[in-house]
Design an enzyme around this catalytic site. Structure first.
Site, PDB file in Angstrom:
ATOM      1  N   ILE A  61      -4.353  25.342 -17.640  1.00 25.32           N
ATOM      2  CA  ILE A  61      -5.596  26.059 -17.874  1.00 25.32           C
ATOM      3  C   ILE A  61      -5.336  27.462 -18.419  1.00 25.32           C
ATOM      4  O   ILE A  61      -6.226  28.086 -19.008  1.00 25.32           O
ATOM      5  CB  ILE A  61      -6.414  26.116 -16.562  1.00 25.32           C
ATOM      6  CG1 ILE A  61      -7.884  26.424 -16.851  1.00 25.32           C
ATOM      7  CG2 ILE A  61      -5.848  27.139 -15.592  1.00 25.32           C
ATOM      8  CD1 ILE A  61      -8.595  25.317 -17.551  1.00 25.32           C
ATOM      9  N   LYS A  95      -9.362  35.038  -6.240  1.00 24.50           N
ATOM     10  CA  LYS A  95     -10.529  34.162  -6.328  1.00 24.50           C
ATOM     11  C   LYS A  95     -11.828  34.977  -6.358  1.00 24.50           C
ATOM     12  O   LYS A  95     -12.783  34.607  -7.034  1.00 24.50           O
ATOM     13  CB  LYS A  95     -10.545  33.171  -5.171  1.00 24.50           C
ATOM     14  CG  LYS A  95      -9.416  32.161  -5.200  1.00 24.50           C
ATOM     15  CD  LYS A  95      -9.481  31.243  -6.409  1.00 24.50           C
ATOM     16  CE  LYS A  95     -10.531  30.167  -6.266  1.00 24.50           C
ATOM     17  NZ  LYS A  95     -10.493  29.199  -7.398  1.00 24.50           N
ATOM     18  N   LYS A 145      -3.783  28.063  -4.458  1.00 28.10           N
ATOM     19  CA  LYS A 145      -4.576  28.321  -3.253  1.00 28.10           C
ATOM     20  C   LYS A 145      -3.749  28.564  -1.996  1.00 28.10           C
ATOM     21  O   LYS A 145      -4.299  28.868  -0.949  1.00 28.10           O
ATOM     22  CB  LYS A 145      -5.518  27.141  -3.003  1.00 28.10           C
ATOM     23  CG  LYS A 145      -4.788  25.823  -2.757  1.00 28.10           C
ATOM     24  CD  LYS A 145      -5.765  24.682  -2.543  1.00 28.10           C
ATOM     25  CE  LYS A 145      -5.036  23.389  -2.224  1.00 28.10           C
ATOM     26  NZ  LYS A 145      -5.971  22.278  -1.980  1.00 28.10           N
ATOM     27  N   LYS A 199     -11.889  32.597   1.418  1.00 23.94           N
ATOM     28  CA  LYS A 199     -10.896  33.679   1.448  1.00 23.94           C
ATOM     29  C   LYS A 199     -11.202  34.761   0.421  1.00 23.94           C
ATOM     30  O   LYS A 199     -10.542  35.802   0.397  1.00 23.94           O
ATOM     31  CB  LYS A 199      -9.496  33.099   1.240  1.00 23.94           C
ATOM     32  CG  LYS A 199      -9.067  32.185   2.380  1.00 23.94           C
ATOM     33  CD  LYS A 199      -7.726  31.534   2.120  1.00 23.94           C
ATOM     34  CE  LYS A 199      -7.312  30.654   3.300  1.00 23.94           C
ATOM     35  NZ  LYS A 199      -8.266  29.560   3.589  1.00 23.94           N
ATOM     36  N   LEU A 206     -10.220  19.249   5.002  1.00 25.85           N
ATOM     37  CA  LEU A 206      -9.318  18.392   5.773  1.00 25.85           C
ATOM     38  C   LEU A 206      -8.502  17.495   4.863  1.00 25.85           C
ATOM     39  O   LEU A 206      -9.053  16.795   4.009  1.00 25.85           O
ATOM     40  CB  LEU A 206     -10.119  17.519   6.743  1.00 25.85           C
ATOM     41  CG  LEU A 206     -10.714  18.225   7.963  1.00 25.85           C
ATOM     42  CD1 LEU A 206     -11.614  17.267   8.719  1.00 25.85           C
ATOM     43  CD2 LEU A 206      -9.612  18.726   8.871  1.00 25.85           C
ATOM     44  N   ILE A 264      -9.474  18.476  -4.338  1.00 22.53           N
ATOM     45  CA  ILE A 264     -10.893  18.592  -4.662  1.00 22.53           C
ATOM     46  C   ILE A 264     -11.171  18.029  -6.048  1.00 22.53           C
ATOM     47  O   ILE A 264     -12.154  17.303  -6.256  1.00 22.53           O
ATOM     48  CB  ILE A 264     -11.362  20.053  -4.576  1.00 22.53           C
ATOM     49  CG1 ILE A 264     -11.159  20.590  -3.157  1.00 22.53           C
ATOM     50  CG2 ILE A 264     -12.822  20.175  -4.978  1.00 22.53           C
ATOM     51  CD1 ILE A 264     -11.940  19.851  -2.101  1.00 22.53           C
ATOM     52  N   ASP A 273      -5.096  18.325 -15.931  1.00 21.60           N
ATOM     53  CA  ASP A 273      -4.274  18.881 -14.854  1.00 21.60           C
ATOM     54  C   ASP A 273      -2.890  19.185 -15.404  1.00 21.60           C
ATOM     55  O   ASP A 273      -2.411  18.516 -16.329  1.00 21.60           O
ATOM     56  CB  ASP A 273      -4.161  17.899 -13.685  1.00 21.60           C
ATOM     57  CG  ASP A 273      -3.705  18.583 -12.404  1.00 21.60           C
ATOM     58  OD1 ASP A 273      -4.565  18.885 -11.560  1.00 21.60           O
ATOM     59  OD2 ASP A 273      -2.493  18.824 -12.248  1.00 21.60           O
ATOM     60  N   ALA A 321     -11.704  23.263 -11.095  1.00 24.54           N
ATOM     61  CA  ALA A 321     -11.045  23.213  -9.789  1.00 24.54           C
ATOM     62  C   ALA A 321      -9.591  23.644  -9.848  1.00 24.54           C
ATOM     63  O   ALA A 321      -8.919  23.700  -8.820  1.00 24.54           O
ATOM     64  CB  ALA A 321     -11.140  21.793  -9.210  1.00 24.54           C
TER      65      ALA A 321
END
Length: 601
Positions: free
Chosen positions: A334, A414, A359, A402, A442, A285, A305, A355
């Site tokens: 982060i 989350k 996950k 979720k 996807l 993402i 990142d 982001a």
């Protein structure tokens, strides 16, 4: 206008045809017997006619055209040039006051010139197309769609040396037997395999619009046969090297997601010329957010990142796609607030998209619970506070379905992150804090699609946890675009819920992928392994005590909650003091105290 050698040759050819048109106009005016006096007039007018038409055709930029690809737009351009040339020629002749000059010639000449010059171009294109077909370069393909859809596809394929349209399969029964551009409708769309066999084609181009029932039916009826399924590229793919060429059908085409409508003007005001920061920029993402943001002409893009390789790949891609865009690429965690704060204070981003997250449900459910809390909760608190400290106008956190009535540590972390963003929002009134919640994407890392694809490539079996398990899915570009839209629309403290469409059975997803590979379930079996720890049969997008309200965008709704916000200082302190390996029970008991709807299984 400076002409190349080829353009000069074409200009000479056109002027010779203009000259022929002038003589033909005189012949027609005098019934093919031009008196000597008027023949001298015709000769006298030649230089003025040639100069006028040369100027008119050049003014209309006719010589930028390529005759091999001539079409209606080019013919309209040619007509404009001829009209301009005719007016210039008429003005010159009338200003010279040539006595008794037949004015009907001034009308006949441009009409004949248009016929001759247009015929020359059409003849050349016909010659090139027949020459190409004679070589057998194009691969035979059947267009699937209505005549209107087929017309659009045929226009896109004109000039392609790779594909030769040989038939149409239409979902409209009354169109069978009709033809367009010499390509005949051979049968209904549901009989793609038979139509391809009749046309001796082994490829089918699906031209029906994305999200339409006709497209979905055609794809499913063709999948499983040994026909290569193609579709025209999405708008975001036209800028790639082979953007204009048909591409192979992908899974998202089968799912029938309709394109997202963006408020491009509003997003341009928000992003153009601004400094934008993306955390987790190397992820599925995050990297797509960077691509989407870059297209709006940001002043500077700050990519953060923890993965060195992911940052390197993103840097190479964005520098190649947007060489003029200033970009800064940082490897940073982060969870290390001082490092992230230093980056933000140096660049002062106007917008921050957060982001960065863990996950993967099973990994975070056992052995790594504290890592989920440190990244998903503490990392979010760090990013949110830093956004307020550096004066960012907007902070957008990526959440997940979720987080609704969570049954696993990842989802609970989350949900707690959402609450922490709302808590931090109360501390910084000048920054708009928004969370965006959506389901599975996807092709993202860790999703079932890459797993199933690898299993099919190995010859199976494809493993599904449960025959009734369902999930919501959307494409990566769609998710990123809706995140941008929510970030533009949102007011501080709001949680946006994306319209994920209809849920999809995972087993049906597996069957689609098997069909797309050209195999059958007899060749690639599906086996069931049982639900994994923390996994639910059905994902929810809203908690039981939540309601939603609509927004001006059809795919975005706002979740409303009345939950008491947690003490952010207490949350931070507990996670920091939990130690490197807290017990499973300790983590879950504490999460339940912070997220009452959390139901550990």
């Amino acid at each position: 206008m400076q002409l190349s050698r080829n353009s000069f040759v074409l200009l000479v050819v056109d002027l010779l045809l203009v000259l022929l048109a002038g003589w033909a106009a005189f012949w027609l005016r005098f019934n093919f017997d031009i008196p000597d006096e008027y023949a001298r007039m015709a000769v006298y007018s030649i230089p003025w006619a040639l100069a006028g038409y040369a100027a008119g055709l050049s003014f209309a930029r006719v010589y930028r055209q390529v005759w091999s690809y001539i079409g209606l737009p080019e013919l309209r351009q040619l007509a404009t040039g001829i009209m301009a040339g005719a007016l210039l020629t008429a003005a010159a002749i009338l200003m010279l006051r040539v006595p008794s000059f037949p004015r009907s010639v001034l009308i006949l000449q441009p009409l004949i010139a248009l016929v001759l010059l247009g015929a020359a171009r059409a003849g050349w294109r016909t010659f090139i197309e027949r020459k190409t077909l004679a070589r057998g370069i194009g691969r035979r393909v059947v267009i699937v769609g209505s005549l209107q859809d087929a017309a659009d596809a045929l226009r896109a394929l004109k000039g392609s040396h790779q594909w030769e349209p040989v038939g149409i399969a239409s979902p409209v029964a009354s169109e069978v037997g009709k033809s367009i551009q010499d390509v005949r409708v051979l049968g209904p769309a549901r009989d793609i395999a038979d139509v391809c066999a009749m046309a001796q084609a082994d490829a089918a181009l699906i031209a029906s619009p994305a999200g339409s029932a006709e497209r979905h039916e055609a794809l499913l009826s063709a999948a499983g046969s040994h026909i290569t399924l193609l579709t025209m590229p999405r708008p975001d793919e036209w800028l790639t090297a082979n953007g204009g060429e048909p591409r192979r059908i992908e899974l998202e085409d089968l799912l029938g997601r309709t394109p997202v409508q963006l408020d491009t003007a509003g997003l341009a005001d928000l992003l153009s010329g601004q400094t934008v920061m993306v955390t987790g920029a190397g992820g599925s993402i995050g990297s797509e957010l960077c691509r989407q943001v870059a297209r709006f002409g940001v002043g500077r893009l700050i990519c953060v990142d923890v993965s060195e390789f992911a940052v390197y790949q993103l840097e190479q891609e964005l520098r190649n796609a947007h060489p003029q865009m200033p970009g800064s690429y940082y490897t940073a965690n982060i969870r290390e607030a001082d490092r992230v704060r230093a980056i933000a204070m140096k660049h002062r981003p106007a917008v921050i998209f957060h982001a960065a997250a863990y996950k993967h449900v099973p990994l975070m459910e056992e052995l790594n619970e504290i890592e989920a809390l440190r990244t998903n909760v503490l990392g979010t608190v760090n990013a949110a506070r830093i956004a307020g400290e550096c004066g960012a106008r907007r902070f957008v956190m990526i959440s997940t379905d979720k987080a609704v009535n969570p049954t696993n540590v990842m989802g609970a972390s989350k949900r707690l992150a959402e609450l922490m963003v709302q808590s931090v929002a109360a501390e910084f009134a000048d920054t708009q804090y928004v969370s965006v919640r959506f389901g599975n994407v996807l092709g993202s890392s860790g999703s079932v699609v890459p797993l199933f694809t690898a299993q099919i490539a190995r010859g199976g079996p494809v493993t599904v946890t449960h025959p009734d398990i369902v999930r919501y899915f959307m494409t990566i570009p769609e998710a990123a675009q809706l995140v941008l839209q929510a970030g533009l629309m949102g007011r501080s403290g709001q949680i946006f819920v994306l319209d994920m469409g209809e849920p999809v059975k995972i087993v049906e997803l597996a069957r689609m992928l098997i069909r797309l590979s050209g195999r059958t379930e007899q060749e690639i079996p599906i086996t069931y392994t049982g639900l994994r720890p923390g996994e639910k049969l059905f994902e929810e997008l809203l908690a039981d005590d939540e309601t939603t309200q609509p927004t001006p965008h059809p795919k975005l709704r706002i979740a409303k909650t009345s939950v008491e916000l947690p003490d952010s200082a207490g949350v931070t302190r507990w996670i920091n003091e939990a130690g490197p390996l807290p017990t499973r029970e300790a983590v879950r008991d504490w999460l339940r105290s912070q997220v009452p709807e959390y139901d550990a299984r």
